[in-house]
Design an enzyme around this catalytic site. Sequence first.
Site, PDB file in Angstrom:
ATOM      1  N   ILE A   1     -81.389 -50.043  19.962  1.00  0.00           N
ATOM      2  CA  ILE A   1     -80.762 -50.733  21.087  1.00  0.00           C
ATOM      3  C   ILE A   1     -80.773 -52.250  20.880  1.00  0.00           C
ATOM      4  CG2 ILE A   1     -81.270 -48.862  22.712  1.00  0.00           C
ATOM      5  CD1 ILE A   1     -83.496 -50.490  23.837  1.00  0.00           C
TER       6      ILE A   1
ATOM      7  N   TYR B   1     -99.004 -45.496  23.621  1.00  0.00           N
ATOM      8  CA  TYR B   1     -97.632 -45.968  23.880  1.00  0.00           C
ATOM      9  C   TYR B   1     -97.398 -46.215  25.367  1.00  0.00           C
ATOM     10  CZ  TYR B   1     -92.546 -46.342  23.912  1.00  0.00           C
ATOM     11  OH  TYR B   1     -91.245 -46.791  24.105  1.00  0.00           O
TER      12      TYR B   1
ATOM     13  N   THR C   1     -82.475 -43.367  18.819  1.00  0.00           N
ATOM     14  CA  THR C   1     -82.704 -44.491  17.897  1.00  0.00           C
ATOM     15  C   THR C   1     -83.740 -44.055  16.857  1.00  0.00           C
ATOM     16  OG1 THR C   1     -84.571 -45.396  19.126  1.00  0.00           O
ATOM     17  CG2 THR C   1     -82.380 -46.135  19.822  1.00  0.00           C
TER      18      THR C   1
ATOM     19  N   LYS D   1     -96.338 -49.816  27.156  1.00  0.00           N
ATOM     20  CA  LYS D   1     -95.079 -50.071  27.872  1.00  0.00           C
ATOM     21  C   LYS D   1     -95.335 -50.459  29.333  1.00  0.00           C
ATOM     22  CE  LYS D   1     -92.685 -50.513  24.846  1.00  0.00           C
ATOM     23  NZ  LYS D   1     -91.616 -51.492  24.589  1.00  0.00           N
TER      24      LYS D   1
HETATM   25  N1  LIG Z   1     -85.081 -45.335  22.365  1.00  0.00           N
HETATM   26  C1  LIG Z   1     -85.626 -44.984  23.527  1.00  0.00           C
HETATM   27  O1  LIG Z   1     -85.383 -43.901  24.067  1.00  0.00           O
HETATM   28  C2  LIG Z   1     -86.537 -45.945  24.226  1.00  0.00           C
HETATM   29  C3  LIG Z   1     -87.071 -45.561  25.453  1.00  0.00           C
HETATM   30  C4  LIG Z   1     -87.883 -46.435  26.138  1.00  0.00           C
HETATM   31  C5  LIG Z   1     -88.154 -47.686  25.624  1.00  0.00           C
HETATM   32  N2  LIG Z   1     -87.627 -48.050  24.416  1.00  0.00           N
HETATM   33  C6  LIG Z   1     -87.957 -49.383  23.905  1.00  0.00           C
HETATM   34  O2  LIG Z   1     -86.802 -49.988  23.379  1.00  0.00           O
HETATM   35  C7  LIG Z   1     -87.172 -50.934  22.382  1.00  0.00           C
HETATM   36  C8  LIG Z   1     -86.286 -50.764  21.158  1.00  0.00           C
HETATM   37  O3  LIG Z   1     -86.541 -49.517  20.575  1.00  0.00           O
HETATM   38  P1  LIG Z   1     -85.407 -48.624  19.885  1.00  0.00           P
HETATM   39  O4  LIG Z   1     -85.320 -47.383  20.649  1.00  0.00           O
HETATM   40  O5  LIG Z   1     -84.199 -49.409  19.629  1.00  0.00           O
HETATM   41  O6  LIG Z   1     -86.171 -48.245  18.514  1.00  0.00           O
HETATM   42  P2  LIG Z   1     -85.886 -48.602  16.999  1.00  0.00           P
HETATM   43  O7  LIG Z   1     -84.516 -48.208  16.607  1.00  0.00           O
HETATM   44  O8  LIG Z   1     -87.024 -47.996  16.247  1.00  0.00           O
HETATM   45  O9  LIG Z   1     -86.010 -50.175  16.970  1.00  0.00           O
HETATM   46  C9  LIG Z   1     -87.254 -50.792  17.103  1.00  0.00           C
HETATM   47  C10 LIG Z   1     -87.169 -52.161  16.494  1.00  0.00           C
HETATM   48  O10 LIG Z   1     -88.453 -52.792  16.610  1.00  0.00           O
HETATM   49  C11 LIG Z   1     -88.812 -53.274  15.324  1.00  0.00           C
HETATM   50  N3  LIG Z   1     -90.248 -53.354  15.113  1.00  0.00           N
HETATM   51  C12 LIG Z   1     -91.151 -52.339  15.069  1.00  0.00           C
HETATM   52  N4  LIG Z   1     -92.354 -52.810  14.756  1.00  0.00           N
HETATM   53  C13 LIG Z   1     -92.224 -54.160  14.600  1.00  0.00           C
HETATM   54  C14 LIG Z   1     -93.107 -55.205  14.245  1.00  0.00           C
HETATM   55  N5  LIG Z   1     -94.391 -54.983  13.974  1.00  0.00           N
HETATM   56  N6  LIG Z   1     -92.617 -56.461  14.163  1.00  0.00           N
HETATM   57  C15 LIG Z   1     -91.321 -56.716  14.415  1.00  0.00           C
HETATM   58  N7  LIG Z   1     -90.426 -55.767  14.738  1.00  0.00           N
HETATM   59  C16 LIG Z   1     -90.876 -54.499  14.820  1.00  0.00           C
HETATM   60  C17 LIG Z   1     -88.190 -52.283  14.357  1.00  0.00           C
HETATM   61  O11 LIG Z   1     -88.175 -52.824  13.056  1.00  0.00           O
HETATM   62  P3  LIG Z   1     -88.184 -51.850  11.763  1.00  0.00           P
HETATM   63  O12 LIG Z   1     -86.770 -51.443  11.550  1.00  0.00           O
HETATM   64  O13 LIG Z   1     -88.733 -52.729  10.689  1.00  0.00           O
HETATM   65  O14 LIG Z   1     -89.075 -50.690  12.090  1.00  0.00           O
HETATM   66  C18 LIG Z   1     -86.834 -52.122  14.988  1.00  0.00           C
HETATM   67  O15 LIG Z   1     -86.006 -53.200  14.681  1.00  0.00           O
HETATM   68  C19 LIG Z   1     -88.662 -50.702  22.126  1.00  0.00           C
HETATM   69  O16 LIG Z   1     -89.408 -51.700  22.798  1.00  0.00           O
HETATM   70  C20 LIG Z   1     -88.927 -49.344  22.753  1.00  0.00           C
HETATM   71  O17 LIG Z   1     -90.267 -49.206  23.184  1.00  0.00           O
HETATM   72  C21 LIG Z   1     -86.825 -47.211  23.704  1.00  0.00           C
END
Ligand SMILES: NC(=O)c1ccc[n+]([C@@H]2O[C@H](COP(=O)([O-])OP(=O)(O)OC[C@H]3O[C@@H](n4cnc5c(N)ncnc54)[C@H](OP(=O)(O)O)[C@@H]3O)[C@@H](O)[C@H]2O)c1
Length: 333
Positions: free
Chosen positions: A50, A203, A240, A207
């Site tokens: 996202i 986790y 994602t 959050k």
């Molecule tokens: N997807 C869902 O259903 C969902 C639901 C609730 C909340 N969220 C929240 O939405 C946000 C984005 O998640 P997403 O779903 O888009 O997941 P994602 O595709 O895994 O993206 C997560 C991003 O965070 C980066 N990241 C992870 N560890 C890091 C670190 N130590 N330093 C810097 N960057 C780091 C990842 O980099 P790398 O590519 O290097 O790993 C990636 O760019 C998160 O905060 C997550 O908790 C997502």
Amino acid sequence: MTRPSATTAPAPKSSPSPSASASTGRSWTADQMPPQHGRRVVITGANSGIGFEAALELARHGAAIILPARSEAKAADAIRRIRAAVPAADLTPALLDLASLDSVRAFAAMVEERFPGPSLDLLINNAGVMALPRREITEDGYERQFATNVLGPFALTALLFPRLKPIAGTRIVTLSSIAAHGGKIAFDNLQGERAYSPLNGAYTQSKLADLIFALELQRRLGAAGSPIASLAAHPGIAVTNLQANLKGIYKLLGPLLMPLIGHSARQGALPELFAATAPEALAGGYYGPNGIREIKGDPAPAKLPPASTDCALASRLWTTAEQLTGIRFDVGG
Ligand SMILES: NC(=O)c1ccc[n+]([C@@H]2O[C@H](COP(=O)([O-])OP(=O)(O)OC[C@H]3O[C@@H](n4cnc5c(N)ncnc54)[C@H](OP(=O)(O)O)[C@@H]3O)[C@@H](O)[C@H]2O)c1
């Protein structure tokens, strides 16, 4: 409240209390985002999921974006993909590992050097990691989910705070999750040192802490008379890379069920984009999808877990984050 203009996102309306979210009234899409020309944005985790979709839309609307990733290759790849859609995009690649306080400091120093003075209009604390199967300890000695999702964003926000323009329209948006409803801030097990549970423990706690942090930040900004606004958002459930660490039944059913239950990363990015840019968004507001259990749908005010509005808890967590990061974060000066 300032009027929307070509260069300034409207200031979020002030919310008398964090739970007093206004209804958006109609479905909001990225096409309704005000022009972002002249605005400089830092968004973490924009190489994937996202965060990538949010960066793409911000670039489409004219924002200049500082795009940090964990490797140069990841930042370069994200920039290549954004430029394929927005050839004139103003994008600055950078390195940032939120699980390393040295890395956070180095990134903040780079921003100060490249973009001196108060040069930022928007910080989106988007990056996160979920459900690491084993308890991992970072180079700073902290549990990796707590370090990445809580301490890193806290340190980043504190260190970039002097770079944020002290004007109406400047926003800080922090990503939480519906998982926050199952979270508990366990001060006697903050690092999973007594018991480590990857998902319903480390986790969910992280959050909930993100949401508490965003709301406490707005309380402190308001008390200091700052025009900068702090907001929070969650994407519902979006397909994602976040789910990569899930195990057991979640791992088996995830690839089948996730697309049916949840929505796309593009749709999941809308609540954070709404919080970051919409004139209707409230300072101290929390936004997520408006469907059943906030799993998918259009951006709307989200339900706050009761613990997220506990001021004593928030104050204790803030002090703890200051102690663990060694960074005093005083929004008043
Ligand atoms: N997807 C869902 O259903 C969902 C639901 C609730 C909340 N969220 C929240 O939405 C946000 C984005 O998640 P997403 O779903 O888009 O997941 P994602 O595709 O895994 O993206 C997560 C991003 O965070 C980066 N990241 C992870 N560890 C890091 C670190 N130590 N330093 C810097 N960057 C780091 C990842 O980099 P790398 O590519 O290097 O790993 C990636 O760019 C998160 O905060 C997550 O908790 C997502």
